[in-house]
Design an enzyme around this catalytic site. Sequence first.
Site, PDB file in Angstrom:
ATOM      1  N   TYR A  43      -2.209  -2.010  10.651  1.00 10.65           N
ATOM      2  CA  TYR A  43      -2.242  -1.768   9.285  1.00 10.65           C
ATOM      3  C   TYR A  43      -1.181  -1.449   8.710  1.00 10.65           C
ATOM      4  CZ  TYR A  43      -4.011  -1.235   4.514  1.00 10.65           C
ATOM      5  OH  TYR A  43      -4.155  -1.196   3.156  1.00 10.65           O
TER       6      TYR A  43
ATOM      7  N   SER B 159       0.901  -1.109  -0.100  1.00 10.72           N
ATOM      8  CA  SER B 159      -0.063  -0.027  -0.012  1.00 10.72           C
ATOM      9  C   SER B 159       0.898   1.111   0.004  1.00 10.72           C
ATOM     10  CB  SER B 159      -0.947   0.142   1.170  1.00 10.72           C
ATOM     11  OG  SER B 159      -1.617   1.299   1.433  1.00 10.72           O
TER      12      SER B 159
HETATM   13  N1  LIG Z   1      -8.832   0.218  -1.228  1.00 12.77           N
HETATM   14  C1  LIG Z   1      -7.478   1.048  -1.111  1.00 12.77           C
HETATM   15  O1  LIG Z   1      -7.630   2.289  -1.074  1.00 12.77           O
HETATM   16  C2  LIG Z   1      -6.171   0.129  -0.780  1.00 12.77           C
HETATM   17  C3  LIG Z   1      -5.269   0.977  -0.842  1.00 12.77           C
HETATM   18  C4  LIG Z   1      -3.874   0.129  -0.463  1.00 12.77           C
HETATM   19  C5  LIG Z   1      -3.891  -1.024  -0.251  1.00 12.77           C
HETATM   20  N2  LIG Z   1      -4.941  -1.596  -0.313  1.00 12.77           N
HETATM   21  C6  LIG Z   1      -4.992  -3.229  -0.004  1.00 12.77           C
HETATM   22  O2  LIG Z   1      -5.505  -3.611  -1.086  1.00 12.77           O
HETATM   23  C7  LIG Z   1      -6.134  -5.066  -0.608  1.00 12.77           C
HETATM   24  C8  LIG Z   1      -7.390  -5.079  -1.020  1.00 12.77           C
HETATM   25  O3  LIG Z   1      -8.113  -4.180  -0.423  1.00 12.77           O
HETATM   26  P1  LIG Z   1      -9.602  -3.363  -0.533  1.00 12.77           P
HETATM   27  O4  LIG Z   1      -9.636  -2.157  -0.403  1.00 12.77           O
HETATM   28  O5  LIG Z   1      -9.991  -4.093  -2.051  1.00 12.77           O
HETATM   29  O6  LIG Z   1     -10.815  -4.287   0.482  1.00 12.77           O
HETATM   30  P2  LIG Z   1     -12.074  -4.862   0.533  1.00 12.77           P
HETATM   31  O7  LIG Z   1     -12.377  -4.831   1.845  1.00 12.77           O
HETATM   32  O8  LIG Z   1     -12.797  -4.093  -0.539  1.00 12.77           O
HETATM   33  O9  LIG Z   1     -11.939  -6.075  -0.126  1.00 12.77           O
HETATM   34  C9  LIG Z   1     -11.052  -7.258   0.637  1.00 12.77           C
HETATM   35  C10 LIG Z   1     -11.749  -8.623   0.109  1.00 12.77           C
HETATM   36  O10 LIG Z   1     -11.101  -9.598   1.026  1.00 12.77           O
HETATM   37  C11 LIG Z   1     -11.845 -10.328   1.452  1.00 12.77           C
HETATM   38  N3  LIG Z   1     -11.287 -11.045   2.584  1.00 12.77           N
HETATM   39  C12 LIG Z   1     -11.134 -10.547   4.042  1.00 12.77           C
HETATM   40  N4  LIG Z   1     -10.510 -11.637   4.902  1.00 12.77           N
HETATM   41  C13 LIG Z   1     -10.200 -12.493   4.163  1.00 12.77           C
HETATM   42  C14 LIG Z   1      -9.670 -13.800   4.532  1.00 12.77           C
HETATM   43  N5  LIG Z   1      -9.282 -14.284   5.618  1.00 12.77           N
HETATM   44  N6  LIG Z   1      -9.545 -14.605   3.391  1.00 12.77           N
HETATM   45  C15 LIG Z   1      -9.814 -14.429   2.308  1.00 12.77           C
HETATM   46  N7  LIG Z   1     -10.223 -13.292   1.843  1.00 12.77           N
HETATM   47  C16 LIG Z   1     -10.767 -12.466   2.863  1.00 12.77           C
HETATM   48  C17 LIG Z   1     -13.072  -9.870   1.891  1.00 12.77           C
HETATM   49  O11 LIG Z   1     -14.092 -10.560   1.946  1.00 12.77           O
HETATM   50  C18 LIG Z   1     -13.323  -8.853   0.494  1.00 12.77           C
HETATM   51  O12 LIG Z   1     -13.826  -9.455  -0.265  1.00 12.77           O
HETATM   52  C19 LIG Z   1      -5.667  -5.224   0.576  1.00 12.77           C
HETATM   53  O13 LIG Z   1      -4.366  -5.701   1.100  1.00 12.77           O
HETATM   54  C20 LIG Z   1      -5.516  -3.685   1.176  1.00 12.77           C
HETATM   55  O14 LIG Z   1      -4.543  -3.557   2.386  1.00 12.77           O
HETATM   56  C21 LIG Z   1      -6.151  -1.086  -0.566  1.00 12.77           C
END
Ligand SMILES: NC(=O)c1ccc[n+]([C@@H]2O[C@H](COP(=O)([O-])OP(=O)(O)OC[C@H]3O[C@@H](n4cnc5c(N)ncnc54)[C@H](O)[C@@H]3O)[C@@H](O)[C@H]2O)c1
Length: 286
Positions: A159, A146
């Site tokens: 986080y 991230s």
């Molecule tokens: N959205 C952002 O702005 C952002 C920014 C930087 C990094 N990220 C990273 O991107 C990745 C995805 O995040 P997102 O924002 O799309 O989140 P989100 O919450 O929209 O989606 C995450 C998905 O992971 C699934 N999940 C949760 N626990 C789980 C487990 N134990 N096993 C399998 N699946 C599981 C959830 O059911 C969900 O479908 C994460 O690693 C997050 O840290 C996101």
Amino acid sequence: MDAREAFSGGVAVITGAGAGIGAGLARRAAHLGMTVVLADIDAAAIAALRDELCQQGAQALDICCDVRDFAAVDDLAKQVRRDVGPVRLLVNNAGVEQFGYLWDTPVANWQRVVDINVSGVFHGVRAFLPMMIDAGTPAWVWNLSSIGGVAVVPLQAPYIMSKHAVLALTECLALEVQHAGHDHIHVQAVLPGAVASNIFESAGGVTDGDVDAAESQRHAMLDIKAAAMDPLAAAEVVFDQAAEGRFYLLTQPEYVGSAMAERADVLRTQRAPALRTAPRFDPAQH
Ligand SMILES: NC(=O)c1ccc[n+]([C@@H]2O[C@H](COP(=O)([O-])OP(=O)(O)OC[C@H]3O[C@@H](n4cnc5c(N)ncnc54)[C@H](O)[C@@H]3O)[C@@H](O)[C@H]2O)c1
């Protein structure tokens, strides 16, 4: 090489594919002609996405898998190898957020972040990499760090720590595949800026201590979501950068790149952490 040349016809396995960034990557992978394996704990979400992709003529299947459980991830790897084929792209994407002061954080919430965000990535590597190495054909591993992997932010310590850990793990892994001579394995770190998703809604908080501080941080992050990048657009950028052979895959290159430069400068000048007056995650700065 462009993304279609690199990825078309291959198998992609994406954890956390049921929402947000993972779902965007799955849609883009399908669009590029990949067979997509959607892995998530949210069975309904991945079943709906599978139907959507199959209706568009793509090959997709959904497999429930909790990345906290190594045996489940190992079963996923074996099932994909047996029933689908060799994996060309593994995306260790599942991740969760946590808000609140570190000293107020419930131990179970700390453990949830570590188990999903850090151990989940290791489980993916441990289960899939040996098979991808043995296959001998070009293959990619993307781990989701991230912009928070190069920043320090109060009220999100578990986080932020987890995203620094994933970045370091991924950099070490890239060295290890070089060291072992596995030139066909491409290890890449994905550093998104703000991308529209469910992550702040599903984030943990605190139950005692300063609940208001935790919830006001959640609301500050939810405000940013309104201006966040569309996950499909983010996925397109990531696939293109990966095919170009970059190591750091940045959804918003200028914005995330400036955070990387700032981190480098903090370390170079050995400045102590200091609160900022402006929000760190201002998507308007893209
Ligand atoms: N959205 C952002 O702005 C952002 C920014 C930087 C990094 N990220 C990273 O991107 C990745 C995805 O995040 P997102 O924002 O799309 O989140 P989100 O919450 O929209 O989606 C995450 C998905 O992971 C699934 N999940 C949760 N626990 C789980 C487990 N134990 N096993 C399998 N699946 C599981 C959830 O059911 C969900 O479908 C994460 O690693 C997050 O840290 C996101």
